[in-house]
Scaffold this active site. Structure first.
Site, short mmCIF file in Angstrom:
data_model
loop_
_atom_site.label_atom_id
_atom_site.label_comp_id
_atom_site.label_asym_id
_atom_site.label_seq_id
_atom_site.Cartn_x
_atom_site.Cartn_y
_atom_site.Cartn_z
CG HIS A 121 62.47 -66.30 143.19
ND1 HIS A 121 63.38 -65.10 143.18
CD2 HIS A 121 62.02 -66.01 142.52
CE1 HIS A 121 63.34 -64.23 141.84
NE2 HIS A 121 62.26 -65.03 141.25
N GLY A 122 61.54 -66.27 148.35
CA GLY A 122 60.99 -67.30 148.64
C GLY A 122 62.12 -66.96 150.63
#
Lengths: 461, 359
Positions: free
Chosen positions: A314-315
């Site tokens: 996600h990041g």
């Protein structure tokens, strides 16, 4: 290009539809591919080369994997996967690793690379093809246009759902276009548009307000609730749009969300939230590692690995890793202890448990800076802070949207529709469909031309 | 029936997106938005460089929104949905209360007010002496009269900070002379024809002997104020009045130009408020040979000063308006003779709070 923007709705989409429906069947994939490349090029003029090379590499390795057996087959698989993941690792994670090394005293300059849009999604799609081919679950794709069309297909290119090759392989060559399916696609696309523009974007205006002069635990709780709903409506809205557009062009993508906020356990939440990502990690990471048919320690390791990777996907930031491991904790706790307790309690308690910890999880998800994260959490528990005049104002201004979003996140409308159908009102619902489509187009256009808040939440995925 | 509905659904969807696509392509592009008082984005430059660095498409997005067919109508729909369906209390920071549009302000910005205090004191020290009557007044933002509890700057506190900081000027409190009705419904400014109570306060405090006859009220025409375009609400147009004062000539000192205190041609500008004293202009002087006294007045002002200044001319032989947002104070000596003149520092709480730096 955001689907709810006027360039997409009133320039790109009419053009792609005109060409797609005019051209004979054998050119349809070429048409979709050309427009998908254009779609990507308009958003990322330079990085389209990265996507094309990655696609080409996976396509060519497909032939090698298909023909080889034994160790060679495994070697080609490994090479293909390494080459496939290299761009993702380089563009998305290099600065994260440099930053952490610098924290240890090194002075390496950051590369400050711009993340190619959709790289996390198409890398996973390429992987699914390569692994499925290795496992002999799918046949090799010999047509580059068809293969590239699968990877670059603009409806799902930048925000998913992550479409497995096995699901779409047959549809690439044989798909049916019916009026019923197109109408269904149009309706679904409009549902997504409405969720994104009228709910997610408006909630985004509220969540962006959280700042120093806004005090009061109630405000911060509402901000956290609104952010959870914003992410849901934004992401599921985008999935609805992707599924709807897919149907317009004859494809059937799998569902990506299924009312996650009605879940009674965290495990159930993840079976209902971003389903295509969860199943990807299950089938390509968790199960190959042994899943739960291993020793307790190995199972714990498997869970931690999968959720570490889910967070990291996600990041490239520690808060996302923490977010992933936070879920790992609850999944393990549920399996070992909590499920037994929750089963004995009334279902609303389970529901409150899920909602409470999901809201906290999205605060972790929101704040990439740990000092801001702790500040947010502190404000949520600081019951002594009085509700400021400004905070009161903004709560009253956005509370109706939050309430609409809460209702919209449950299957109430679906159940209502079922009741109306059961009582013979199906025809009324049919008639309302075109009215709804027209109304959504007017609303979305009205919000878009006014330059409303329209964040693109997927830039880091 | 289901088949027919499906056909209608699909046909309607494609009819809308295709017809809008065609209409947008055929209709000529607009230059300006009178509602929003700004230039509209034009079709971006199409060059290999702008295409490959992403600038072309980024500008195309703005172009697409700005030149969209029936854009103003869609903006009204957006505003309507937000206010009446989502029940939002403001749209783009603007809201309607009792038919008046208000713009929510930032919090009280003491630093900005202190900058004004510093500049005002600097001007007093540099150009004025004991032969000048120095006055200071603050025009409250319309928001001051909004009854609803919303985030807003405290106009009273701003006035207090400004007046306390400039101790060589006599503070004239005009708040009691104003009410919500003193302002336009769709604009931020006060309406000249409603300023009699304010002028009576000035008359009393500045020793004036004459005020214009407010019965000489004339209509410039109907207009929409600046807030109207920003909010895009369905509110009727309102009239702009002016108090006619005969026998006045003006001299626009910088830039050189028009000689009218009420320029009806400028009423058709993007900002109809330019009707008064040529609108935003660095320095302008109006002279009335038939004034009640020979006294002269210099007003350091913002846009609120434009409409009130002609009302001083039945008493003062001349009124000079200085706008230090557009003229450096170091050049003042070239245009203005300060000796023995009355000086009024008249700023709105909006401008005092806005971080604008006077030159």
């Amino acid at each position: 290009m955001v689907f709810s923007s006027t360039p997409f709705l009133y320039y790109f989409l009419p053009l792609v539809c005109i060409f797609y429906f005019i051209l004979p069947r054998k050119f349809k994939n070429f048409c979709l591919l050309s427009f998908s490349f254009l779609f990507y090029f308009l958003g990322e003029p330079r990085y389209i080369v990265v996507m094309i090379i990655s696609t080409l590499v996976a396509f060519l390795f497909g032939f090698l994997i298909d023909k080889a057996e034994g160790k060679k087959r495994k070697l080609y698989l490994t090479l293909s996967l390494v080459l496939n993941f290299l761009p993702l690792l380089f563009f998305k994670y290099t600065d994260f690793f440099i930053g952490n090394l610098n924290a240890l005293g090194l002075g390496i300059p950051l590369l400050k690379l711009v993340l190619p849009i959709g790289i996390s999604f198409y890398t996973f799609q390429l992987t699914s093809y390569t692994i499925d081919l290795y496992r002999k679950d799918v046949a090799v794709q010999r047509n580059f246009i068809n293969f590239a069309c699968y990877i670059a297909l603009f409806p799902q290119l930048i925000a998913g759902p992550i479409v497995r090759y096995s699901i779409i392989a047959d549809q690439l060559e044989n798909r049916k276009h019916t009026m019923e399916k197109t109408a269904e696609g149009v309706f679904r696309f409009c549902v997504g548009l409405l969720k994104k523009v009228m709910i997610a974007n408006v909630l985004g205006e509220f969540t962006a307000l959280a700042g120093e002069n806004l005090t009061g635990a109630i405000f911060w709780w509402l901000s956290a609730i609104a952010y959870s709903l914003q992410i849901y409506f934004d992401f599921s809205g985008y999935s609805d749009m992707a599924i709807g557009l897919g149907k317009i062009f004859g494809f059937d993508f799998e569902e990506n969300f299924n009312y996650p906020f009605i879940s009674k356990t965290i495990a159930e939440f993840w079976r209902r939230w971003h389903i295509s990502l969860g199943s990807w990690f299950r089938d390509y990471v968790y199960i190959p590692m042994g899943g739960n048919r291993v020793s307790a320690y190995r199972w714990l390791f498997n869970i931690l690995t999968v959720w570490f990777l889910t967070g990291f996907w996600h990041g490239a930031s520690w808060n996302f890793i923490l977010w992933g491991l936070y879920f790992a904790f609850f999944l393990v706790a549920e399996k070992l202890v909590l499920n037994k307790i929750l089963k004995k309690l009334p279902s609303f308690v389970s529901h409150i448990y899920v909602i409470f910890f999901i809201i906290i999880s999205f605060v972790i998800f929101k704040e990439t800076d740990f000092s801001l994260l702790f500040n947010f959490l502190y404000n949520m528990v600081n019951l002594l802070a009085p509700l400021s005049k400004e905070a009161t104002y903004y709560i009253t201004s956005y509370l109706p949207t939050i309430i609409i979003a809460i209702i919209g996140s449950t299957p109430i409308m679906k159940k209502l529709s079922a009741i109306i159908t059961k009582k013979g009102g199906e025809k009324v619902l049919w008639v309302l469909k075109p009215v709804f489509v027209l109304a959504v187009l007017i609303i979305v256009t009205a919000f878009s031309v006014d330059g409303s808040f329209n964040p693109f939440l997927y830039f880091r995925f | 029936m289901k088949k027919i509905i499906n056909i209608i659904t699909v046909a309607l969807f494609f009819l809308v997106i295709l017809s809008v696509f065609l209409v947008n392509a055929i209709l000529p592009d607009g230059e300006i938005s009178k509602w929003e008082r700004r230039k509209l984005t034009q079709f971006p430059e199409l060059r290999a460089e702008t295409v490959f660095n992403g600038k072309f498409f980024s500008e195309f997005q703005s172009y697409s929104d700005d030149q969209f067919v029936l854009r103003d109508n869609f903006r009204v729909i957006n505003s309507f949905i937000r206010r009446n369906i989502l029940l939002q209390r403001d749209v783009n920071g603007l809201y309607v209360e009792n038919g008046y549009i208000f713009s929510m302000d930032e919090e009280t910005n003491e630093k900005s007010v202190n900058n004004f205090v510093k500049k005002t004191n600097e001007i007093i020290e540099t150009f004025l002496n004991e032969n000048n009557n120095i006055y200071l007044s603050v025009v409250p933002d319309k928001l001051h009269f909004s009854k609803e509890a919303r985030p807003k700057a405290d106009a009273l506190k701003i006035a207090e900070l400004y007046s306390n900081g400039v101790n060589k000027a006599e503070y004239i409190d005009i708040f009691p002379g104003l009410s919500l009705e003193s302002y336009y419904k769709t604009d931020s400014h006060w309406s000249q024809d409603k300023l009699l109570p304010v002028m009576e306060i000035f008359k009393d405090k500045m020793g004036m002997v004459s005020l214009p006859d407010f019965k000489n009220k004339k209509t410039a025409g109907e207009f929409y104020g600046v807030y109207y375009g920003q909010l895009a609400a369905d509110i009727p147009m309102e009239k702009m009045y002016y108090i006619d004062v005969e026998g006045i000539v003006t001299e626009n000192l910088e830039p050189k130009g028009s000689d009218k205190i009420y320029d009806l041609e400028k009423f058709n500008n993007l900002d109809p408020y330019d009707l008064f004293m040529q609108g935003a202009t660095p320095i302008i002087k109006a002279v009335n040979e038939n004034s009640a006294t020979d006294k002269e007045l210099i007003i350091f002002r913002d846009s609120y000063g434009s409409s009130i200044s002609p009302l001083f001319l039945s008493n003062y032989r001349s009124v000079t308006l200085v706008d230090l947002r557009y003229l450096s104070s170091s050049l003042l000596n070239q245009y203005v003779e300060f000796e023995n003149k009355d000086v009024l520092f008249l700023y709105s709480s909006t401008v005092l709070n806005s971080n604008i730096i006077l030159k």
